[in-house]
Write an enzyme that holds these catalytic residues in place. Structure first.
Site, PDB file in Angstrom:
ATOM      1  N   HIS A   1       9.443 -74.951  45.450  1.00  0.00           N
ATOM      2  CA  HIS A   1       8.682 -75.319  46.569  1.00  0.00           C
ATOM      3  C   HIS A   1       8.563 -76.786  46.606  1.00  0.00           C
ATOM      4  CE1 HIS A   1       7.793 -71.294  47.973  1.00  0.00           C
ATOM      5  NE2 HIS A   1       7.483 -70.913  46.512  1.00  0.00           N
TER       6      HIS A   1
ATOM      7  N   ARG B   1       7.741 -79.001  49.110  1.00  0.00           N
ATOM      8  CA  ARG B   1       6.508 -79.438  49.753  1.00  0.00           C
ATOM      9  C   ARG B   1       7.173 -80.358  51.189  1.00  0.00           C
ATOM     10  NH1 ARG B   1       4.527 -74.488  49.127  1.00  0.00           N
ATOM     11  NH2 ARG B   1       3.187 -74.328  47.535  1.00  0.00           N
TER      12      ARG B   1
ATOM     13  N   LYS C   1      15.464 -66.521  53.130  1.00  0.00           N
ATOM     14  CA  LYS C   1      14.427 -65.811  52.446  1.00  0.00           C
ATOM     15  C   LYS C   1      13.377 -65.139  53.239  1.00  0.00           C
ATOM     16  CE  LYS C   1      11.140 -65.746  48.985  1.00  0.00           C
ATOM     17  NZ  LYS C   1      10.129 -66.770  48.678  1.00  0.00           N
TER      18      LYS C   1
ATOM     19  N   HIS D   1      10.720 -62.161  48.851  1.00  0.00           N
ATOM     20  CA  HIS D   1       9.713 -62.081  48.424  1.00  0.00           C
ATOM     21  C   HIS D   1       9.199 -60.612  48.405  1.00  0.00           C
ATOM     22  CE1 HIS D   1       5.367 -63.789  47.168  1.00  0.00           C
ATOM     23  NE2 HIS D   1       5.301 -62.511  47.439  1.00  0.00           N
TER      24      HIS D   1
ATOM     25  N   HIS E   1      10.729 -63.950  41.796  1.00  0.00           N
ATOM     26  CA  HIS E   1       9.525 -64.198  40.885  1.00  0.00           C
ATOM     27  C   HIS E   1       9.375 -62.595  40.524  1.00  0.00           C
ATOM     28  CE1 HIS E   1       7.889 -63.763  45.001  1.00  0.00           C
ATOM     29  NE2 HIS E   1       7.974 -65.221  44.982  1.00  0.00           N
TER      30      HIS E   1
ATOM     31  N   HIS F   1      -0.069 -77.293  45.107  1.00  0.00           N
ATOM     32  CA  HIS F   1      -1.079 -77.178  45.904  1.00  0.00           C
ATOM     33  C   HIS F   1      -1.920 -78.180  45.408  1.00  0.00           C
ATOM     34  CE1 HIS F   1      -0.098 -73.811  48.523  1.00  0.00           C
ATOM     35  NE2 HIS F   1       0.344 -73.150  47.064  1.00  0.00           N
TER      36      HIS F   1
ATOM     37  N   ALA G   1      -2.387 -69.698  46.663  1.00  0.00           N
ATOM     38  CA  ALA G   1      -1.647 -68.959  45.949  1.00  0.00           C
ATOM     39  C   ALA G   1      -0.325 -70.111  45.272  1.00  0.00           C
ATOM     40  CB  ALA G   1      -1.148 -67.812  46.076  1.00  0.00           C
TER      41      ALA G   1
HETATM   42  C1  NCD Z   1       4.299 -69.961  46.857  1.00  0.00           C
HETATM   43  C2  NCD Z   1       3.851 -71.192  47.808  1.00  0.00           C
HETATM   44  O1  NCD Z   1       2.780 -71.893  47.513  1.00  0.00           O
HETATM   45  O2  NCD Z   1       4.446 -71.643  48.513  1.00  0.00           O
HETATM   46  N1  NCD Z   1       2.923 -69.499  46.292  1.00  0.00           N
HETATM   47  C3  NCD Z   1       3.259 -68.504  45.141  1.00  0.00           C
HETATM   48  O3  NCD Z   1       2.047 -68.200  44.820  1.00  0.00           O
HETATM   49  N2  NCD Z   1       3.978 -68.124  44.456  1.00  0.00           N
HETATM   50  C4  NCD Z   1       4.657 -69.002  47.889  1.00  0.00           C
HETATM   51  C5  NCD Z   1       5.502 -68.034  47.173  1.00  0.00           C
HETATM   52  O4  NCD Z   1       6.623 -68.038  46.548  1.00  0.00           O
HETATM   53  O5  NCD Z   1       4.993 -66.879  47.084  1.00  0.00           O
HETATM   54 ZN    ZN Z   2       7.914 -68.979  45.650  1.00  0.00          ZN
END
Ligand code: NCD
Ligand code: ZN
Length: 355
Positions: free
Chosen positions: A14, A16, A104, A141, A176, A253, A265
């Site tokens: 990610h 961002r 995705k 996912h 994951h 984050h 998360a």
């Molecule tokens: C990911 C996110 O923050 O974009 N968060 C995570 O907990 N893995 C999104 C994801 O891949 O589930």
């Molecule tokens: Zn992810």
């Protein structure tokens, strides 16, 4: 002591947007030459134009158009789009032509920015069929939103099984992977079904999230599970099982968004992923370099991070190299407002920046 390996790929990141994009891209590019870019931006990536704009914005952060060559070596974002109900299946070839390597699928509400996700799979089938025809990979996912949190991944497996058998040429990646049930499931699947493995799911269990103090920077989706689950992942990765390849799910984050009454998360692992993997493979006595793994396809960290994912995605092997050296360093407590994985901890291995 140092190891030089083929430049690693990361098949789940990610990056961002806005102010975070630049620092995250530059940090990610220190370790990885190619990264599979997740589309859960705001708004999500669902059209060829958005995909091109996002790729351009990513590369602009490295100061070079096209295939960027930064101070850290070449960096190529491999783009994805979000598989949502309102995508017209006829636009899938355009997405492929724009450079998408996959799409995705996020079930509704399972993770960050997934409120637009599918509640059932049926409305997505025309898009998935078009993806099979365009030879795009379906990244999933794999969590059922309504199941108990520790059972969400296992309870999504029947949906995946139905897709795999409905679309006999479709390549599918379970992203994951986090449970022993999924590891058992994968062993019965054809080779066109693979899985990304994160460094945090190889290291953490639920105890590291809530077993003692509450650790918001260990909170991610899917949540880290039991020791048996973590050990099932370690077993497959260290055995060199070709369907398990590296995807960090590095998901930054801002600190305040995680240390909150309603924390996000995601774990920011880009700064530490490679040093932690070297440490893990070393501790288990598995070679770091492919050349130390003997003849044939013996397990090694290099194979896990620099070869198996590219083979699954049918990409040429990455070019360039990465050197990791045994140099003690302390992970910063905050990077650009984000608390990285292992913040404040001492690590034994460091990625060496090119001079
Ligand atoms: C990911 C996110 O923050 O974009 N968060 C995570 O907990 N893995 C999104 C994801 O891949 O589930
Ligand atoms: Zn992810």
């Amino acid at each position: 002591m140092e190891y030089t390996i083929r430049r690693p790929d990361d098949f789940h990141v990610h990056l961002r947007q806005d102010a975070l994009l630049g620092p995250v891209v530059r940090e990610t590019a220190r370790s990885f030459g190619r990264v599979l870019v997740m589309p859960n931006t705001v708004p999500p990536i669902t059209t060829a134009a958005q995909l091109c704009d996002y790729r351009r914005a990513i590369l602009a952060e490295l100061g070079a158009p096209g295939r960027a060559v930064s101070a850290t070596g070449s960096f190529e974002p491999l783009m994805t789009f979000k598989v949502v109900q309102d995508i017209d299946p006829r636009s899938v070839p355009d997405l492929a032509a724009a450079g998408a390597v996959g799409g995705k699928l996020y079930p509704h509400g399972v993770t960050t920015n997934s409120s637009d996700g599918a509640r059932t799979i049926d409305p997505l089938l025309p898009v998935i069929e078009a993806m099979e025809a365009a030879d795009l990979v379906l990244e999933i996912h794999a969590e059922s939103p309504d199941a108990f949190c520790l059972d969400r991944e296992a309870s999504y497996l029947p949906v995946i099984e139905s897709l795999v058998f409905r679309y006999p040429r479709l390549r599918v990646v379970i992203e994951h992977v986090s449970s022993a049930e999924t590891v058992a499931f994968l062993s019965d699947m054809p080779a066109r079904v693979g899985a990304t493995v994160t460094v945090h799911h190889l290291l953490l269990t639920l105890d590291d999230v809530i077993g003692g103090e509450l650790r918001p920077h260990h909170f991610c989706k899917p949540i880290a599970k039991r020791p048996e689950d973590r050990d099932a992942l370690i077993d497959r990765v260290l055995a060199g099982d070709p369907r398990y390849f590296f995807g960090s799910d590095s998901a930054p984050h801002l600190r305040g968004d995680k240390e909150s009454d309603c924390g996000c998360a995601g774990i920011y692992t880009a700064p530490v992923a490679i040093p932690l993997l070297v440490d893990l493979f070393e501790r288990h006595g598995v070679p770091i370099r492919e050349s130390d793994a003997g003849t044939g396809d013996g397990p090694s960290m290099e194979r896990f991070v620099s070869r198996l994912g590219a083979e699954f995605y049918r990409l040429a092997p990455s070019t360039g190299s990465l050197t990791v050296e045994r140099v003690a360093w302390t992970v910063p407590s905050v990077c650009e407002g984000v608390v990285p994985f292992h913040a404040g901890h001492d690590l034994a291995w460091a990625v060496r920046d090119p001079i």
